[in-house]
Write a protein that holds these residues in place. Sequence first.
Motif, mmCIF file in Angstrom:
data_model
loop_
_atom_site.group_PDB
_atom_site.id
_atom_site.type_symbol
_atom_site.label_atom_id
_atom_site.label_comp_id
_atom_site.label_asym_id
_atom_site.label_seq_id
_atom_site.Cartn_x
_atom_site.Cartn_y
_atom_site.Cartn_z
ATOM 1 N N MET A 207 0.784 -1.168 -0.015
ATOM 2 C CA MET A 207 0.001 -0.202 0.039
ATOM 3 C C MET A 207 0.992 1.255 0.066
ATOM 4 S SD MET A 207 -2.930 -1.285 2.984
ATOM 5 C CE MET A 207 -3.636 -2.974 2.525
ATOM 6 N N PRO B 187 -1.227 5.192 -0.945
ATOM 7 C CA PRO B 187 -1.669 6.155 0.286
ATOM 8 C C PRO B 187 -0.635 6.889 1.054
ATOM 9 C CG PRO B 187 -2.805 3.984 0.013
ATOM 10 C CD PRO B 187 -1.662 4.004 -0.924
ATOM 11 N N TYR C 60 -7.022 6.529 7.065
ATOM 12 C CA TYR C 60 -7.148 5.628 5.982
ATOM 13 C C TYR C 60 -7.147 4.078 6.396
ATOM 14 C CZ TYR C 60 -5.608 2.824 2.083
ATOM 15 O OH TYR C 60 -5.551 2.203 1.078
ATOM 16 N N THR C 61 -6.502 3.707 7.411
ATOM 17 C CA THR C 61 -6.603 2.419 7.769
ATOM 18 C C THR C 61 -7.863 1.918 8.457
ATOM 19 O OG1 THR C 61 -4.053 2.372 8.107
ATOM 20 C CG2 THR C 61 -5.467 0.516 9.312
ATOM 21 N N LEU D 230 -10.897 3.610 8.183
ATOM 22 C CA LEU D 230 -12.171 3.652 7.210
ATOM 23 C C LEU D 230 -12.208 3.029 5.927
ATOM 24 C CD1 LEU D 230 -12.509 7.705 7.767
ATOM 25 C CD2 LEU D 230 -13.650 5.796 8.849
ATOM 26 N N SER D 231 -10.919 2.820 5.443
ATOM 27 C CA SER D 231 -11.030 1.915 3.983
ATOM 28 C C SER D 231 -11.108 0.725 4.236
ATOM 29 C CB SER D 231 -9.742 2.450 3.294
ATOM 30 O OG SER D 231 -8.553 1.576 3.962
ATOM 31 N N VAL E 132 -9.309 -1.790 4.357
ATOM 32 C CA VAL E 132 -8.190 -2.390 3.599
ATOM 33 C C VAL E 132 -7.189 -3.264 4.517
ATOM 34 C CG1 VAL E 132 -8.239 -0.901 1.652
ATOM 35 C CG2 VAL E 132 -6.446 -0.751 3.486
ATOM 36 N N CYS E 133 -7.377 -3.105 5.777
ATOM 37 C CA CYS E 133 -6.342 -3.597 6.865
ATOM 38 C C CYS E 133 -7.223 -4.315 7.918
ATOM 39 C CB CYS E 133 -5.635 -2.571 7.298
ATOM 40 S SG CYS E 133 -4.347 -1.744 6.348
#
Length: 260
Positions: A172, A175, A223-224, A226-227, A229-230
């Motif tokens: 990633m 970002p 980002y971590t 709300l997205s 992806v983690c």
Amino acid sequence: MEKPSVDEQPLLVERDENAAAPEAKRLLRLAGPLVASGILQCALQLVSVMFVGHLGELPLAGASLATSLANVTGFSLLVGMASALDTLCGQAFGARQYHLLGVYKQRAMLVLTLACVPIALVWANTARILLLLGQDTAIAAEAGAYARWLIPALVPYVPLTCHIRFLQTQSMVVPVMASSAVTSLSHVLVCWALVHRAGMGSKGAALATAVSYSANLAILSLYTRLSGVCKTTWTGFSMEAFKELRQFAELAVPSAMMVW
């Protein structure tokens, strides 16, 4: 195992070339944002020193000397220690033990926080250290004041550095580059506000570094969360992070020495 015949060798070379091209493109897609992120992160301190340069020769000399000392005794040391996550998180991600990435990140933050204690002591006594080394009294005093106001930057820098490694080992990189770009651009405004608007002078430039690091950390944290992806790699804080701290330090210290 039979060797390929003379007629088959050109075909094998062609296959290797066809396989190498997509891999090279993939590496460039990763390396480009990584390089850009590194440059943008280094730009923060450069911008701070540039703002101090408009205040006069003495503030500029002190800020430049303090920045060099801080990079060698602090920031580069912490970056080197955090690079241990490249090995640990990369192995865990490859083995599909995704939850270990979050544990390793927390463990790294604990070890790096402990390392900040001697770093802060060195920065707090920068003026005395420089005087012992024969530095000019006025420049040593200016550098000491700047270094003391850099100490708050250690608070967001530790989790930020670990978080960046945490994301990069999962490929990633975009970002991280985007957040670094936003932070670098806003850092100009933060420096202006603290140096000139608030009238803090060179101290404001040093404090602006802490503000911008905090903003970068906030962006990546949001980002971590709300997205999504983690979801598998970050499952919240764990008491497991307090285990095997010595083993992590044994890997982190040699990594720090290479960067230092």
